[in-house]
Design a protein around this motif. Structure first.
Motif, PDB file in Angstrom:
ATOM      1  N   GLN A 134      29.172  13.767 -11.369  1.00 12.55           N
ATOM      2  CA  GLN A 134      27.856  13.656 -10.753  1.00 12.55           C
ATOM      3  C   GLN A 134      26.792  14.315 -11.628  1.00 12.55           C
ATOM      4  OE1 GLN A 134      27.315  14.456  -6.386  1.00 12.55           O
ATOM      5  NE2 GLN A 134      26.240  16.261  -7.147  1.00 12.55           N
ATOM      6  N   TYR A 135      27.093  15.500 -12.139  1.00  5.44           N
ATOM      7  CA  TYR A 135      26.093  16.217 -12.933  1.00  5.44           C
ATOM      8  C   TYR A 135      25.939  15.608 -14.320  1.00  5.44           C
ATOM      9  CZ  TYR A 135      26.238  19.580  -9.129  1.00  5.44           C
ATOM     10  OH  TYR A 135      26.169  20.163  -7.890  1.00  5.44           O
ATOM     11  N   HIS A 136      27.026  15.146 -14.909  1.00  2.45           N
ATOM     12  CA  HIS A 136      26.908  14.450 -16.195  1.00  2.45           C
ATOM     13  C   HIS A 136      26.010  13.221 -16.065  1.00  2.45           C
ATOM     14  CE1 HIS A 136      29.252  16.528 -19.148  1.00  2.45           C
ATOM     15  NE2 HIS A 136      30.347  16.552 -18.408  1.00  2.45           N
ATOM     16  N   ASP A 137      26.093  12.554 -14.929  1.00  5.22           N
ATOM     17  CA  ASP A 137      25.339  11.317 -14.731  1.00  5.22           C
ATOM     18  C   ASP A 137      23.827  11.536 -14.665  1.00  5.22           C
ATOM     19  OD1 ASP A 137      27.619   9.791 -14.746  1.00  5.22           O
ATOM     20  OD2 ASP A 137      27.733   9.571 -12.560  1.00  5.22           O
ATOM     21  N   VAL A 138      23.385  12.747 -14.308  1.00  3.29           N
ATOM     22  CA  VAL A 138      21.943  12.956 -14.107  1.00  3.29           C
ATOM     23  C   VAL A 138      21.321  13.890 -15.137  1.00  3.29           C
ATOM     24  CG1 VAL A 138      22.080  12.450 -11.651  1.00  3.29           C
ATOM     25  CG2 VAL A 138      22.281  14.825 -12.416  1.00  3.29           C
ATOM     26  N   ILE A 139      22.090  14.309 -16.142  1.00  2.00           N
ATOM     27  CA  ILE A 139      21.585  15.173 -17.211  1.00  2.00           C
ATOM     28  C   ILE A 139      21.358  14.332 -18.456  1.00  2.00           C
ATOM     29  CG2 ILE A 139      22.243  17.031 -18.803  1.00  2.00           C
ATOM     30  CD1 ILE A 139      23.558  18.442 -16.431  1.00  2.00           C
ATOM     31  N   ARG A 140      20.226  14.549 -19.115  1.00  2.00           N
ATOM     32  CA  ARG A 140      19.890  13.786 -20.315  1.00  2.00           C
ATOM     33  C   ARG A 140      19.696  14.658 -21.558  1.00  2.00           C
ATOM     34  NH1 ARG A 140      21.783  10.622 -17.654  1.00  2.00           N
ATOM     35  NH2 ARG A 140      20.996   8.624 -16.867  1.00  2.00           N
ATOM     36  N   ALA A 141      19.459  15.938 -21.392  1.00  5.36           N
ATOM     37  CA  ALA A 141      19.258  16.848 -22.526  1.00  5.36           C
ATOM     38  C   ALA A 141      20.436  17.827 -22.595  1.00  5.36           C
ATOM     39  CB  ALA A 141      17.945  17.610 -22.369  1.00  5.36           C
ATOM     40  N   PRO A 142      20.718  18.398 -23.773  1.00  7.79           N
ATOM     41  CA  PRO A 142      21.829  19.341 -23.878  1.00  7.79           C
ATOM     42  C   PRO A 142      21.635  20.548 -22.954  1.00  7.79           C
ATOM     43  CG  PRO A 142      21.076  18.666 -26.059  1.00  7.79           C
ATOM     44  CD  PRO A 142      20.068  18.135 -25.084  1.00  7.79           C
ATOM     45  N   VAL A 143      22.700  20.904 -22.254  1.00  8.82           N
ATOM     46  CA  VAL A 143      22.719  22.063 -21.369  1.00  8.82           C
ATOM     47  C   VAL A 143      23.870  22.963 -21.808  1.00  8.82           C
ATOM     48  CG1 VAL A 143      23.203  22.819 -19.000  1.00  8.82           C
ATOM     49  CG2 VAL A 143      21.675  20.886 -19.397  1.00  8.82           C
ATOM     50  N   PRO A 144      23.640  24.257 -21.983  1.00 11.96           N
ATOM     51  CA  PRO A 144      24.741  25.146 -22.352  1.00 11.96           C
ATOM     52  C   PRO A 144      25.916  25.009 -21.390  1.00 11.96           C
ATOM     53  CG  PRO A 144      22.649  26.311 -22.522  1.00 11.96           C
ATOM     54  CD  PRO A 144      22.353  24.984 -21.876  1.00 11.96           C
ATOM     55  N   GLN A 145      27.119  25.071 -21.931  1.00 12.77           N
ATOM     56  CA  GLN A 145      28.312  24.876 -21.109  1.00 12.77           C
ATOM     57  C   GLN A 145      28.361  25.850 -19.939  1.00 12.77           C
ATOM     58  OE1 GLN A 145      30.525  22.272 -21.571  1.00 12.77           O
ATOM     59  NE2 GLN A 145      31.252  22.885 -19.540  1.00 12.77           N
TER      60      GLN A 145
END
Length: 244
Positions: A134-145
């Motif tokens: 779900q979260y991968h689907d709505v993120i477009r910019a790099p986010v720290p792990q």
């Protein structure tokens, strides 16, 4: 909660399934810090969630928290679900709110979402793999792990009843009839690339209901702007602080 030393305070309100952790990158560089209350059913306030809780239930809880903290009126920033909550709070209690910053906000109208998407959202509670997708689907910019992992942890610890109440109740509510009392200036920060609260939803459902609002559009971010583009959130918080 972290509070600034003096002056009107920012209170930063998280969205659905998250917690005050959504603001961690913003708070790193925000002069004076901010209050970071958590809504019933989420974060450290998970035990306060209840079946069928409404936007009004969350707004009233938040109002009590702000009054208990004192030193208002506040500047309020709300992300996603938190955006809908703070708009209602500001309309009901104009004495509590000086200004609003809505970040990828859920609209005051029923949120456009298919039955299938609502079902997937309900089913994601307590399922780490589903939350990750779900979260991968709505993120477009790099986010720290570590920040991405924090999103999943927050989703796992959210109260089950409060989780289901958002797709089934809160997101479907139309609060426009209550917005006559809204006096605070409003800024809406959104991304043209957000697949969750789309730019079309922002323009038609959010700005359409809040014609007095100032819109600030980004590109290259998904839904989690406070984690994906914290510098843009910080720029608006500090710019408004400087203008006060």
């Amino acid at each position: 909660m972290t509070a600034p030393a003096a002056g009107r305070r920012w209170a930063l309100v998280h969205g659905f399934g998250t917690s005050r952790g959504i603001w961690r990158r913003v708070l790193e560089d925000l002069p004076g810090g901010a209050l970071t209350p958590e809504l019933p059913g989420f974060g450290d306030n998970a035990d306060a969630g209840r079946p069928g809780q409404t936007t009004a239930d969350m707004a009233e809880s938040l109002a009590l928290t702000l009054r208990a903290a004192g030193e208002g009126p506040y500047r309020l920033a709300g992300h996603s679900m938190g955006g809908k909550v703070v708009v209602l709070l500001a309309a009901r209690y104009p004495d509590l709110v000086d200004e609003l910053l809505l970040i990828a906000p859920s609209p005051p109208t029923p949120e456009p979402m298919s039955d299938e998407d609502r079902a997937r959202l309900r089913a994601a509670h307590g399922d780490a793999a589903a939350l990750t997708r779900q979260y991968h689907d709505v993120i477009r910019a790099p986010v720290p792990q570590e920040d991405f992992d924090g999103l999943v942890r927050d989703g796992l610890r959210a109260d089950a009843e409060a989780w289901v109440a958002w797709p089934d109740v809160g997101s479907l509510e139309d609060i426009r009839s209550e917005l006559g009392g809204l006096r605070a200036p409003v800024t809406v920060l959104y991304s043209e690339d957000d697949p969750a609260i789309t730019p079309d939803t922002i323009r038609r459902k959010v700005l359409g209901a809040l014609p007095q609002a100032r819109a600030v559009a980004l590109r290259g971010s998904g839904h989690f702007i406070p984690l994906e583009r914290p510098q843009d959130v910080l720029a608006l918080l500090t710019a408004q602080e400087a203008q006060a």
